[in-house]
Design an enzyme around this catalytic site. Structure first.
Site, mmCIF file in Angstrom:
data_model
loop_
_atom_site.group_PDB
_atom_site.id
_atom_site.type_symbol
_atom_site.label_atom_id
_atom_site.label_comp_id
_atom_site.label_asym_id
_atom_site.label_seq_id
_atom_site.Cartn_x
_atom_site.Cartn_y
_atom_site.Cartn_z
ATOM 1 N N THR A 135 48.340 50.375 45.946
ATOM 2 C CA THR A 135 48.767 48.983 46.101
ATOM 3 C C THR A 135 50.004 48.672 45.264
ATOM 4 O O THR A 135 50.079 49.054 44.087
ATOM 5 C CB THR A 135 47.619 48.048 45.673
ATOM 6 O OG1 THR A 135 46.474 48.376 46.457
ATOM 7 C CG2 THR A 135 47.988 46.595 45.901
ATOM 8 N N LYS A 160 50.367 50.089 50.105
ATOM 9 C CA LYS A 160 49.780 48.831 50.587
ATOM 10 C C LYS A 160 50.463 47.731 49.767
ATOM 11 O O LYS A 160 50.191 47.578 48.569
ATOM 12 C CB LYS A 160 48.265 48.842 50.373
ATOM 13 C CG LYS A 160 47.623 47.458 50.499
ATOM 14 C CD LYS A 160 46.144 47.547 50.762
ATOM 15 C CE LYS A 160 45.375 46.391 50.157
ATOM 16 N NZ LYS A 160 44.011 46.280 50.664
ATOM 17 N N LYS A 162 51.434 44.002 48.670
ATOM 18 C CA LYS A 162 50.887 42.645 48.655
ATOM 19 C C LYS A 162 51.980 41.630 48.965
ATOM 20 O O LYS A 162 53.087 41.718 48.414
ATOM 21 C CB LYS A 162 50.280 42.352 47.272
ATOM 22 C CG LYS A 162 49.047 43.194 46.956
ATOM 23 C CD LYS A 162 47.839 42.750 47.768
ATOM 24 C CE LYS A 162 46.589 43.511 47.350
ATOM 25 N NZ LYS A 162 45.403 43.127 48.111
ATOM 26 N N ASP A 190 49.328 43.346 52.834
ATOM 27 C CA ASP A 190 48.113 42.542 52.671
ATOM 28 C C ASP A 190 48.515 41.151 52.186
ATOM 29 O O ASP A 190 48.985 40.992 51.060
ATOM 30 C CB ASP A 190 47.182 43.214 51.653
ATOM 31 C CG ASP A 190 45.830 42.520 51.573
ATOM 32 O OD1 ASP A 190 45.647 41.476 52.231
ATOM 33 O OD2 ASP A 190 44.944 43.027 50.838
ATOM 34 N N GLU A 218 46.968 43.024 56.622
ATOM 35 C CA GLU A 218 45.593 42.728 56.240
ATOM 36 C C GLU A 218 45.462 41.229 55.982
ATOM 37 O O GLU A 218 46.288 40.630 55.282
ATOM 38 C CB GLU A 218 45.327 43.512 54.949
ATOM 39 C CG GLU A 218 43.908 43.879 54.720
ATOM 40 C CD GLU A 218 43.790 44.851 53.541
ATOM 41 O OE1 GLU A 218 44.544 45.855 53.486
ATOM 42 O OE2 GLU A 218 42.938 44.625 52.681
ATOM 43 N N ASP A 243 39.986 41.440 56.577
ATOM 44 C CA ASP A 243 39.378 41.810 55.290
ATOM 45 C C ASP A 243 38.436 40.691 54.823
ATOM 46 O O ASP A 243 37.235 40.734 55.106
ATOM 47 C CB ASP A 243 40.477 42.110 54.248
ATOM 48 C CG ASP A 243 39.896 42.566 52.919
ATOM 49 O OD1 ASP A 243 38.682 42.787 52.844
ATOM 50 O OD2 ASP A 243 40.652 42.704 51.929
ATOM 51 N N LYS A 267 34.209 46.775 52.704
ATOM 52 C CA LYS A 267 34.158 46.902 51.234
ATOM 53 C C LYS A 267 32.710 46.713 50.800
ATOM 54 O O LYS A 267 32.050 45.754 51.221
ATOM 55 C CB LYS A 267 35.004 45.827 50.562
ATOM 56 C CG LYS A 267 36.493 46.049 50.629
ATOM 57 C CD LYS A 267 37.193 44.994 49.780
ATOM 58 C CE LYS A 267 38.689 45.046 49.989
ATOM 59 N NZ LYS A 267 39.282 43.714 49.846
ATOM 60 N N CYS A 295 38.414 48.608 48.439
ATOM 61 C CA CYS A 295 37.710 48.312 47.188
ATOM 62 C C CYS A 295 38.329 47.075 46.565
ATOM 63 O O CYS A 295 39.395 46.633 46.981
ATOM 64 C CB CYS A 295 37.819 49.494 46.218
ATOM 65 S SG CYS A 295 39.511 49.897 45.712
ATOM 66 N N ASP A 320 41.717 52.750 51.386
ATOM 67 C CA ASP A 320 42.365 51.988 50.303
ATOM 68 C C ASP A 320 41.409 52.004 49.117
ATOM 69 O O ASP A 320 40.751 51.015 48.812
ATOM 70 C CB ASP A 320 42.652 50.553 50.797
ATOM 71 C CG ASP A 320 43.193 49.660 49.690
ATOM 72 O OD1 ASP A 320 43.955 50.166 48.833
ATOM 73 O OD2 ASP A 320 42.859 48.460 49.666
HETATM 74 C C1 LIG Z 1 42.506 47.263 44.974
HETATM 75 C C2 LIG Z 1 42.687 47.240 46.475
HETATM 76 N N1 LIG Z 1 43.774 48.049 46.874
HETATM 77 C C3 LIG Z 1 42.864 45.818 46.979
HETATM 78 O O1 LIG Z 1 43.954 45.384 47.177
HETATM 79 N N2 LIG Z 1 41.725 45.138 47.173
HETATM 80 C C4 LIG Z 1 41.620 43.776 47.556
HETATM 81 C C5 LIG Z 1 41.893 42.788 46.480
HETATM 82 C C6 LIG Z 1 41.031 43.099 45.301
HETATM 83 C C7 LIG Z 1 41.016 42.204 44.100
HETATM 84 O O2 LIG Z 1 41.599 41.125 44.055
HETATM 85 O O3 LIG Z 1 40.328 42.689 43.183
HETATM 86 C C8 LIG Z 1 42.155 43.458 48.911
HETATM 87 O O4 LIG Z 1 42.397 42.308 49.197
HETATM 88 O O5 LIG Z 1 42.253 44.342 49.757
HETATM 89 MG MG LIG Z 2 42.761 42.922 51.435
#
Ligand SMILES: C[C@H](N)C(=O)N[C@@H](CCC(=O)O)C(=O)O
Ligand SMILES: [Mg+2]
Length: 364
Positions: A135, A160, A162, A190, A218, A243, A267, A295, A320
Site C-alpha cells: 500500500t 495499492k 490510496k 483504494d 476499491e 471492500d 477480510k 487485511c 493485499d
Molecule cells: C493494509 C491494507 N493494505 C489496507 O489498505 N487495508 C484496508 C484499510 C485498513 C486500515 O485502515 O487499517 C483497506 O481499506 O483495504
Molecule cells: Mg480497502
C-alpha cells in the site's frame, strides 16, 4: 482437547511510515492478541486490530466481547466439536467481527494441531506461496512517488495506491506515480469511500482517458451505498471491487445478486474469521466473482490466518496482505514467511504460530 482458558494481551508495533487513507492516519499497529489454552498444553493464537472507522471495533470493545461473551461460551468445550463451536461463537454476540475473527482463527489453529495438519490443507489447498501488493498512503504526489519508488526498490510489482482524500488531487497523484514507476507495474487504487458516485465515475474515466492503466478501484463510495456502488460499476471503465460494503456472507450475496461490483475483498476482520470467509468464497465461486484477500493494519498472527485461506481457495486471485511488511519489526514467532512480496505458508500443524517474542506482549 478441552478449552481451559482464553488469555488476552496487547502488542504495539511501529510502522515504517505513517499509514494514511481517506478514513484515518496511524503510525503503529496496536492489536489485541488471543491465546486459547487447552488441557493438552496446545495453544491456539489469534489477533484483532481495532479498526473503529471501518468495523466499529475498538480495543475495549474487542476485549469486552471476548471476556464477557465469547470466552464464557467456549471455555470447557471440546475443540473436536468444531462446527458447534463455530455456530456458538457466531451466535453469542451480534457484530463484533474482529473479536470473533481473533477467536475463530485460534480455534482453527487448535483444530489443525489436533489433527496434525496445516489449516490450508484442512481446507483442501495445495498452493504454498502467494504474492502480495503493497500500500502507498495518500499524501502529496511527490511523497507518494517517493514511497512508490521505494516499494519498487524493495521488489514489489503491484502497488495499492490510496486515494479519496481531496478527490480533486487524485488524477494528479496517479499520473505522477504512473510516470515514475516501471511500465509493467500493476497499479490498483483504494478510495476508502472517499468519493460520491458521480465523482467516482468522473475521476475513474479521467484516469482511463489519461491511460493510467488502473487494474481496479476499491470501495469508491460509502459502504452502505450499494446503489451508488452499482452506479459506478455500470459506468466506470475501471473495474470496481467492494471492500467496506461487504462484511458478511449475506452482504457478499446481495452485492453479487445486484451486480453492484466486479470483485469482492474478503477480510477476516469484517466477516468474523475463516468460517465465514469460506462462505463468502463459496458464494463467489457460484457467482463467478473473483476475490481479493485483504487485511487491516495487522501484524503476522491474523495475516498468517488469511494466508492459509488464500493458499486454499482458487477464487482468491488478488492478495493485499501487506500488514506485516508495513511494520518496522515482526514480534511474532512462526507462521508464514514474509519475504517482501513473496509469502510462503507454514507447513506446521494448525496455523504454525509459535508465540510472541518475550517482552513484546503485555498480558491484560
Ligand atoms: C493494509 C491494507 N493494505 C489496507 O489498505 N487495508 C484496508 C484499510 C485498513 C486500515 O485502515 O487499517 C483497506 O481499506 O483495504
Ligand atoms: Mg480497502
Amino acid at each position: 482437547m478441552k478449552i481451559t482458558e482464553v488469555r488476552l494481551g496487547l502488542i504495539s508495533v511501529p510502522l515504517r511510515v505513517p499509514f494514511k487513507t481517506a478514513l484515518r492516519s496511524v503510525s503503529s499497529v496496536e492489536d489485541v492478541i488471543v491465546e486459547i489454552h487447552t488441557d493438552t498444553g496446545a495453544v491456539g493464537y489469534g489477533e484483532a486490530p481495532p479498526t473503529g472507522v471501518i468495523t466499529g471495533d475498538t480495543t475495549g470493545a474487542i476485549i469486552g466481547a471476548i471476556r464477557d461473551h465469547i470466552a464464557k461460551t467456549i471455555v470447557g468445550r471440546d475443540v473436536d466439536e468444531f462446527e458447534d463451536l463455530m455456530i456458538a461463537l457466531n451466535g453469542c454476540i451480534q457484530k463484533n467481527t474482529s473479536a470473533k475473527a481473533a477467536v475463530d482463527m485460534a480455534l482453527w489453529d487448535l483444530y489443525g494441531q489436533l489433527y496434525k495438519i496445516p489449516v490450508y490443507k484442512l481446507m483442501g489447498g495445495a498452493k504454498k506461496s502467494i504474492v502480495t501488493d503493497i500500500t502507498i498512503s495518500v499524501n502529496d504526489p511527490e511523497e507518494m512517488v517517493r514511497d512508490a519508488l521505494n516499494a519498487i526498490d524493495r521488489g514489489y510489482d503491484c502497488l495499492k495506491v490510496k486515494v479519496g482524500k481531496e478527490p480533486e488531487k487524485d488524477i494528479a497523484r496517479l499520473s505522477a506515480i504512473r510516470a515514475a514507476v516501471p511500465k509493467e507495474t500493476c497499479i490498483r487504487i483504494d478510495a476508502n469511500q472517499g468519493w460520491t458516485p458521480k465523482e467516482a465515475v468522473r475521476i475513474l474515466n479521467g484516469m482511463q482517458e489519461k491511460g493510467l492503466d488502473i487494474e481496479f478501484v476499491e470501495q469508491p463510495v460509502k459502504a452502505h451505498d450499494f446503489d451508488g456502488l452499482k452506479y459506478v460499476t455500470e459506468r466506470s471503465y475501471v473495474p470496481v471491487l467492494a471492500d467496506e460494503s461487504v462484511f458478511s456472507p449475506q452482504d457478499a450475496l446481495t452485492i453479487m445478486q445486484m451486480g453492484a461490483a466486479d470483485l469482492v475483498n474478503i477480510k477476516l476482520m469484517k466477516c468474523g474469521g475463516l468460517y465465514n470467509a469460506l462462505k463468502i468464497a463459496s458464494a463467489a465461486e457460484v457467482y463467478g466473482v473473483e476475490c481479493m484477500i485483504g487485511c487491516m493494519l495487522e501484524a503476522k498472527i491474523s495475516v498468517n490466518a488469511a494466508v492459509h485461506l488464500a493458499c486454499a481457495k482458487q477464487i482468491i486471485t488478488r492478495v493485499d496482505l501487506d500488514g506485516p511488511v508495513l511494520c518496522s519489526e515482526d514480534p511474532i514467532l512462526g507462521g508464514a514467511v514474509f519475504n517482501e512480496k513473496d509469502i510462503t505458508v507454514s507447513d506446521e500443524p494448525g496455523l504454525g504460530i509459535k508465540g510472541i517474542e518475550p517482552g513484546k506482549i503485555r498480558y491484560i
